[in-house]
Design a protein around this motif. Structure first.
Motif, mmCIF file in Angstrom:
data_model
loop_
_atom_site.group_PDB
_atom_site.id
_atom_site.type_symbol
_atom_site.label_atom_id
_atom_site.label_comp_id
_atom_site.label_asym_id
_atom_site.label_seq_id
_atom_site.Cartn_x
_atom_site.Cartn_y
_atom_site.Cartn_z
ATOM 1 N N ALA A 178 14.823 47.084 75.389
ATOM 2 C CA ALA A 178 14.336 47.774 74.058
ATOM 3 C C ALA A 178 14.555 49.425 74.303
ATOM 4 O O ALA A 178 14.540 49.733 75.540
ATOM 5 C CB ALA A 178 12.733 47.400 73.716
ATOM 6 N N PRO A 179 14.511 50.157 73.346
ATOM 7 C CA PRO A 179 14.614 51.770 73.489
ATOM 8 C C PRO A 179 13.703 52.325 74.571
ATOM 9 O O PRO A 179 14.084 53.142 75.017
ATOM 10 C CB PRO A 179 14.489 52.139 72.102
ATOM 11 N N ASN A 180 12.361 51.782 74.305
ATOM 12 C CA ASN A 180 11.267 52.380 75.205
ATOM 13 C C ASN A 180 11.194 52.056 76.643
ATOM 14 O O ASN A 180 10.102 52.332 77.379
ATOM 15 C CB ASN A 180 9.873 52.501 74.422
ATOM 16 N N GLU A 181 12.417 51.161 76.850
ATOM 17 C CA GLU A 181 12.156 50.888 78.601
ATOM 18 C C GLU A 181 12.934 51.833 79.248
ATOM 19 O O GLU A 181 13.042 51.635 80.514
ATOM 20 C CB GLU A 181 13.108 49.261 78.527
ATOM 21 N N ASN A 182 13.452 52.934 78.717
ATOM 22 C CA ASN A 182 14.257 53.976 79.696
ATOM 23 C C ASN A 182 13.159 55.281 79.959
ATOM 24 O O ASN A 182 12.517 55.581 78.992
ATOM 25 C CB ASN A 182 15.268 54.443 78.819
ATOM 26 N N VAL A 183 13.597 55.811 80.873
ATOM 27 C CA VAL A 183 12.842 57.005 81.338
ATOM 28 C C VAL A 183 13.944 58.318 81.575
ATOM 29 O O VAL A 183 14.922 57.917 81.860
ATOM 30 C CB VAL A 183 11.842 56.982 82.498
ATOM 31 N N TYR A 184 13.534 59.405 81.438
ATOM 32 C CA TYR A 184 14.289 60.486 81.423
ATOM 33 C C TYR A 184 13.639 61.643 82.216
ATOM 34 O O TYR A 184 12.713 62.461 81.772
ATOM 35 C CB TYR A 184 14.733 61.284 79.984
ATOM 36 N N LEU A 194 13.061 63.071 73.691
ATOM 37 C CA LEU A 194 14.424 63.647 74.074
ATOM 38 C C LEU A 194 15.185 63.638 72.723
ATOM 39 O O LEU A 194 16.304 64.305 72.773
ATOM 40 C CB LEU A 194 15.077 62.781 75.114
ATOM 41 N N ASN A 195 14.629 63.327 71.650
ATOM 42 C CA ASN A 195 15.501 63.451 70.351
ATOM 43 C C ASN A 195 14.577 63.999 69.261
ATOM 44 O O ASN A 195 13.366 63.947 69.056
ATOM 45 C CB ASN A 195 15.833 61.967 69.990
ATOM 46 N N HIS A 196 15.322 64.527 68.123
ATOM 47 C CA HIS A 196 14.661 65.064 66.973
ATOM 48 C C HIS A 196 14.260 63.870 66.308
ATOM 49 O O HIS A 196 14.954 62.898 66.288
ATOM 50 C CB HIS A 196 15.688 65.989 66.296
ATOM 51 N N PHE A 197 13.135 63.879 65.432
ATOM 52 C CA PHE A 197 12.651 62.751 64.637
ATOM 53 C C PHE A 197 12.572 61.482 65.254
ATOM 54 O O PHE A 197 12.946 60.432 65.049
ATOM 55 C CB PHE A 197 13.801 62.433 63.514
ATOM 56 N N GLN A 198 11.821 61.728 66.738
ATOM 57 C CA GLN A 198 11.537 60.551 67.376
ATOM 58 C C GLN A 198 10.844 59.696 66.945
ATOM 59 O O GLN A 198 9.783 59.989 66.294
ATOM 60 C CB GLN A 198 11.276 61.240 68.667
ATOM 61 N N THR A 199 11.033 58.191 67.207
ATOM 62 C CA THR A 199 10.149 57.268 66.962
ATOM 63 C C THR A 199 9.065 57.048 67.670
ATOM 64 O O THR A 199 9.401 56.968 68.878
ATOM 65 C CB THR A 199 11.104 55.902 66.522
ATOM 66 N N GLN A 200 7.642 57.170 67.317
ATOM 67 C CA GLN A 200 6.522 57.317 68.340
ATOM 68 C C GLN A 200 6.391 55.777 68.496
ATOM 69 O O GLN A 200 6.421 54.858 67.779
ATOM 70 C CB GLN A 200 5.306 57.678 67.428
ATOM 71 N N GLY A 201 6.101 55.602 69.920
ATOM 72 C CA GLY A 201 6.036 54.426 70.436
ATOM 73 C C GLY A 201 7.487 53.787 71.006
ATOM 74 O O GLY A 201 7.639 52.695 71.855
ATOM 75 N N SER A 202 8.511 54.646 70.717
ATOM 76 C CA SER A 202 9.909 54.229 71.280
ATOM 77 C C SER A 202 10.525 55.540 71.650
ATOM 78 O O SER A 202 9.719 56.312 72.255
ATOM 79 C CB SER A 202 10.585 53.670 69.969
ATOM 80 N N GLN A 601 11.339 46.178 68.300
ATOM 81 C CA GLN A 601 10.947 47.274 67.122
ATOM 82 C C GLN A 601 11.579 48.740 68.155
ATOM 83 O O GLN A 601 11.571 48.450 69.368
ATOM 84 C CB GLN A 601 9.629 47.308 67.138
ATOM 85 N N GLY A 602 11.801 49.715 67.221
ATOM 86 C CA GLY A 602 11.896 51.087 67.863
ATOM 87 C C GLY A 602 13.338 51.581 67.327
ATOM 88 O O GLY A 602 13.517 52.407 67.848
ATOM 89 N N GLY A 603 13.969 50.971 66.318
ATOM 90 C CA GLY A 603 15.141 51.215 65.951
ATOM 91 C C GLY A 603 15.137 51.823 64.592
ATOM 92 O O GLY A 603 16.181 51.920 63.767
ATOM 93 N N ASP A 604 13.843 52.567 64.113
ATOM 94 C CA ASP A 604 13.760 52.729 62.732
ATOM 95 C C ASP A 604 12.907 54.188 62.968
ATOM 96 O O ASP A 604 12.248 54.360 63.820
ATOM 97 C CB ASP A 604 13.066 51.820 61.769
ATOM 98 N N PHE A 605 12.768 54.928 62.081
ATOM 99 C CA PHE A 605 12.111 56.102 62.007
ATOM 100 C C PHE A 605 10.835 55.713 61.603
ATOM 101 O O PHE A 605 10.537 54.937 60.739
ATOM 102 C CB PHE A 605 12.691 57.231 60.869
ATOM 103 N N GLY A 606 9.728 56.585 62.281
ATOM 104 C CA GLY A 606 8.247 56.166 62.061
ATOM 105 C C GLY A 606 7.501 56.317 63.373
ATOM 106 O O GLY A 606 7.614 56.731 64.036
ATOM 107 N N SER A 607 6.706 54.951 63.130
ATOM 108 C CA SER A 607 5.962 54.875 64.559
ATOM 109 C C SER A 607 5.589 53.336 64.689
ATOM 110 O O SER A 607 5.551 52.535 63.661
ATOM 111 C CB SER A 607 4.510 55.498 64.339
ATOM 112 N N ILE A 608 5.343 53.017 65.920
ATOM 113 C CA ILE A 608 5.303 51.256 66.103
ATOM 114 C C ILE A 608 4.099 51.245 67.165
ATOM 115 O O ILE A 608 3.845 52.210 67.785
ATOM 116 C CB ILE A 608 6.544 50.827 66.541
ATOM 117 N N GLY A 609 3.530 50.090 67.164
ATOM 118 C CA GLY A 609 2.729 49.586 68.023
ATOM 119 C C GLY A 609 1.164 49.794 67.703
ATOM 120 O O GLY A 609 0.161 49.325 68.575
ATOM 121 N N SER A 610 0.791 50.436 66.648
ATOM 122 C CA SER A 610 -0.616 50.723 66.160
ATOM 123 C C SER A 610 -1.186 49.138 65.544
ATOM 124 O O SER A 610 -1.379 49.440 64.197
ATOM 125 C CB SER A 610 -0.734 51.742 65.288
ATOM 126 N N GLU A 611 -1.276 48.284 66.285
ATOM 127 C CA GLU A 611 -1.720 47.077 65.867
ATOM 128 C C GLU A 611 -2.298 45.953 66.838
ATOM 129 O O GLU A 611 -2.245 46.545 68.012
ATOM 130 C CB GLU A 611 -0.533 46.321 65.165
#
Length: 689
Positions: A178-184, A194-202, A601-611
């Motif tokens: 998944a996209p959030n498995e990387n560190v920078y 690291l990006n503009h319009f970042q997806t929160q939780g990703s 999840q994590g490939g769209d704009f917005g926020s994920i994980g609040s559940e």
């Protein structure tokens, strides 16, 4: 005339300057890679010419050279020769080329033997001897379609895929993870956003924040991670920035159809230099001109200040920040596609920053790094059924959240009698606040079109704060007459929030790597390791209808890696690699409401994980990579890679099924050709199944 238009014209005029000079400057320094001491008397040569220089008492050098593109070579008795390829010399700013070279042996007799046999042309990293790819700033700038964006350029490397968003997204998918498995990390400081319009939780977004003019090189490790880096289960990106020009003020302006950027650098005294940049987009003008309903706009800034406190101590201050706005406007021509954009994407207002200090102190046969930093991410999302901002009766999403981290990391690095080892600790204080409203509408309807399940509303406020802390150690040694490299690392991370977060055994992560030099051209490599990642703050901060933090029983995500590979180096500029990989996941978060893994999840704009989440998910990814890289030689350079990958994760039913990142086939190729008078041609092709 609008302010943005004035900026555009001004920067364009600044960039139109003519100079009668036909020479440029190459400058830099040479250091011992293992102990970071400057090397005096190292020879630097422009390959294929008689132009050369030697390093001074501080390890620095300077060369005046005709404009053109060159390969730069450095050598020193007892150290491996190193070549930097595709270095472009212009009449503008000085080209900074730094070298960190490895010692061959402690014995002059052994040095002679090694030179006679001929060692691998590409030195093996002692800590991470496999699954490593590196890019220089010139390779990033010259990448066709890369748009000076690190996140887009790395997608040409083996094992690296992107999301279904394609060119509109900077999601980095490493070997099916998944996209959030990387560190920078940038100069030893972690950059969470690291990006503009970042997806929160990703970790993905629309456009990279970092200024390519600052970057010296980027190292991507897709396995066998250095134990000093926490939270990596798919990859680590180690980004090294150059220093500013210590002699004079200089800079550059870049103007494109989408943005303008200004970079300035220079001295702040005899021992201090700086780099500063600012960038402004005008995507809103472009999208209005082509009649798209979305209106994205962003601004970012970056700085780096380096001070040589004394001959053994260097202090660096750095910072990066961004402001993002994403809204909508009416279009001249209505279409289903435009209406989909307006209804599915949220209004976005974000800002973020990372700032910090690093102190490097040389000690006997090694060095100490101390990094102190703070980062904050403010996220505001709004979505309405009719896409009209402000109509509360039509609202289906509202998020107001902040993520804050204060971090300290200390690591000690030593190189003694061929043994390279490091150890250290890290501590973080974390705060996460959120105010969330989300109305989920059912898509289940009967034959008459009636909605069978009424909308579900999720609404809560939360504020959490806790500590994260950990420790690590790593050791590596070349044995059997420098034939076999063995590297072993151990790490454990804890936190004060999760129910069993203070138990160090739950996140104990050993890793073991080997590299065997079969002969001067062929290496055989292998690694096995276990890695952990803490759940995202969005899941940790979720509250149910009784205002309870019900996700405190989550566990660290666990990933076990097994990698086998080989490397073939026919000559100094040509490299072939082949690796097979297998990754097994456990404790992966699963959504209780829909039964699917959050790994999708994590490939769209917005926020994920609040559940509501349960940590019972399993997963596995496996496949192989083939990679060919020809560095610049006789005007031609190219990169070709093929990856076969399967990515499978389980839901509540326990069955492994194809994930959102199950591309299966990834093909990437880049071709570059340098003509006379500094004209160049670049071609790129990518395919994702």
């Amino acid at each position: 005339m609008k302010f943005k238009q004035i900026i555009l014209i001004t920067l364009f005029l600044i960039n139109l300057k003519f100079q009668a000079q036909n020479t440029g400057v190459i400058r830099g320094n040479v250091k011992d890679k293992n102990i970071q001491e400057s090397i005096i008397g190292a020879v630097i040569v422009i390959d294929g010419t008689s132009i050369a220089a030697t390093t001074d008492a501080e390890g620095n050098y300077k060369i005046n050279a005709p404009i053109g593109t060159y390969n730069i070579k450095t050598s020193y008795i007892g150290f491996e020769t190193q070549i930097k390829y595709n270095i472009s010399v212009t009449t503008g700013n000085a080209q900074v080329v730094n070298f960190e070279i490895d010692p061959i042996s402690n014995s002059l007799n052994e040095v002679a033997v090694v030179y006679e046999k001929g060692k691998s042309a590409v030195a093996t990293d002692m800590i991470t001897p496999l699954s490593v790819q590196q890019l220089t700033t010139e390779e990033i700038k010259s990448n066709p379609g890369g748009n000076f964006d690190v996140s887009k350029v790395v997608q040409t490397l083996p094992g690296v895929g992107g999301s279904s968003g394609g060119a509109s997204r900077n999601d980095i998918i490493i070997r099916g993870g998944a996209p959030n498995e990387n560190v920078y990390y940038v100069d030893g400081i972690e950059i969470p956003v690291l990006n503009h319009f970042q997806t929160q939780g990703s970790s993905g977004g629309a456009q990279g924040i970092l200024n390519v003019s600052f970057i010296e090189d980027v190292k991507l490790s897709s396995s066998a991670f250095d134990a000093k880096y926490d939270n990596a289960v798919a990859s680590t990106f180690i980004i090294k920035q150059r220093q500013g020009n210590p002699e004079k003020i200089s800079g550059n302006a870049r103007v494109s159809f989408t943005e303008s950027a200004l970079t300035v650098e220079g001295p702040l005294g005899k021992k201090t230099n700086y780099l500063m940049s600012v960038r402004q987009s005008y995507l809103d003008f472009l999208f209005a001109a082509i009649d798209l309903p979305i209106r994205p706009n962003f601004t970012d800034a970056q700085y780096k200040i380096t001070t040589q406190l004394n001959e053994k101590t260097t202090l660096t201050a750095l910072g990066v920040g961004a402001i993002d706005e994403f809204s909508f406007a009416k279009t001249k021509n209505s279409s289903l596609e435009n209406e989909y954009f307006r209804r599915s994407l949220p209004f976005i207002n974000q800002w973020n920053y990372t700032t910090g200090f690093t102190l490097k102190r040389l000690i006997n046969k090694g060095y100490v790094n101390i990094a102190l930093s703070r980062n904050m991410f403010n996220n505001e999302l709004d979505r309405f059924e009719d896409a009209k901002n402000g109509d509360e009766t039509k609202r289906n999403l509202k998020i107001r959240s902040q993520e804050m981290e204060n971090k300290l990391r200390i690591d000690v690095n030593k190189y003694i009698n061929g043994w390279k080892f490091s150890y250290g600790i890290m501590a973080q204080f974390v705060k996460y606040n959120t105010d969330l409203y989300n109305k989920l509408s059912s898509v289940i309807i009967d034959s008459l079109g009636n909605q069978l399940i009424p909308p579900v509303e999720i609404k809560f406020k939360s504020a959490i704060e806790f500590f994260k802390y950990g420790a690590f150690s790593q050791v590596a040694k070349n044995i059997f007459n420098q034939k076999l490299l063995v590297s072993f690392g151990l790490r454990s991370d804890m936190n004060s929030f999760l129910s069993d977060g203070n138990n160090p055994i739950n996140s104990l992560s050993p890793r073991l790597s080997f590299a065997y030099h079969l002969n001067k051209k062929i290496d055989l490599t292998a690694s096995i390791g276990r890695y952990y990642k803490i759940p995202t703050y969005t899941t940790m901060g979720y509250k149910n209808e009784k205002s309870e933090y019900i996700n405190k029983s989550m566990k660290y995500i666990q990933s076990n890696h097994l990698v086998l590979g080989t490397q073939y180096l026919p000559n100094e500029a040509l490299r072939f690699t082949f690796e097979g990989f297998y990754k097994q996941y456990s404790n992966y978060p699963i959504s209780i409401s829909n039964g699917s893994s959050l790994a999708n999840q994590g490939g769209d704009f917005g926020s994920i994980g609040s559940e509501a989440i349960t940590s019972i998910g399993e997963g596995k990814t496996y496949g192989f990579e083939f990679f060919v890289q020809q560095k610049l030689l006789k005007r031609l350079f190219y990169v070709v890679s093929y990856t076969f990958v399967r990515s499978l994760y389980s839901g509540l039913d326990g069955q492994l099924t194809a994930s959102s990142w199950d591309n299966q086939h990834l093909v990437s190729s880049t071709l570059g050709y340098k003509f006379k008078k500094e004209w160049s041609l670049g071609l790129k092709y990518r395919f994702a199944g």
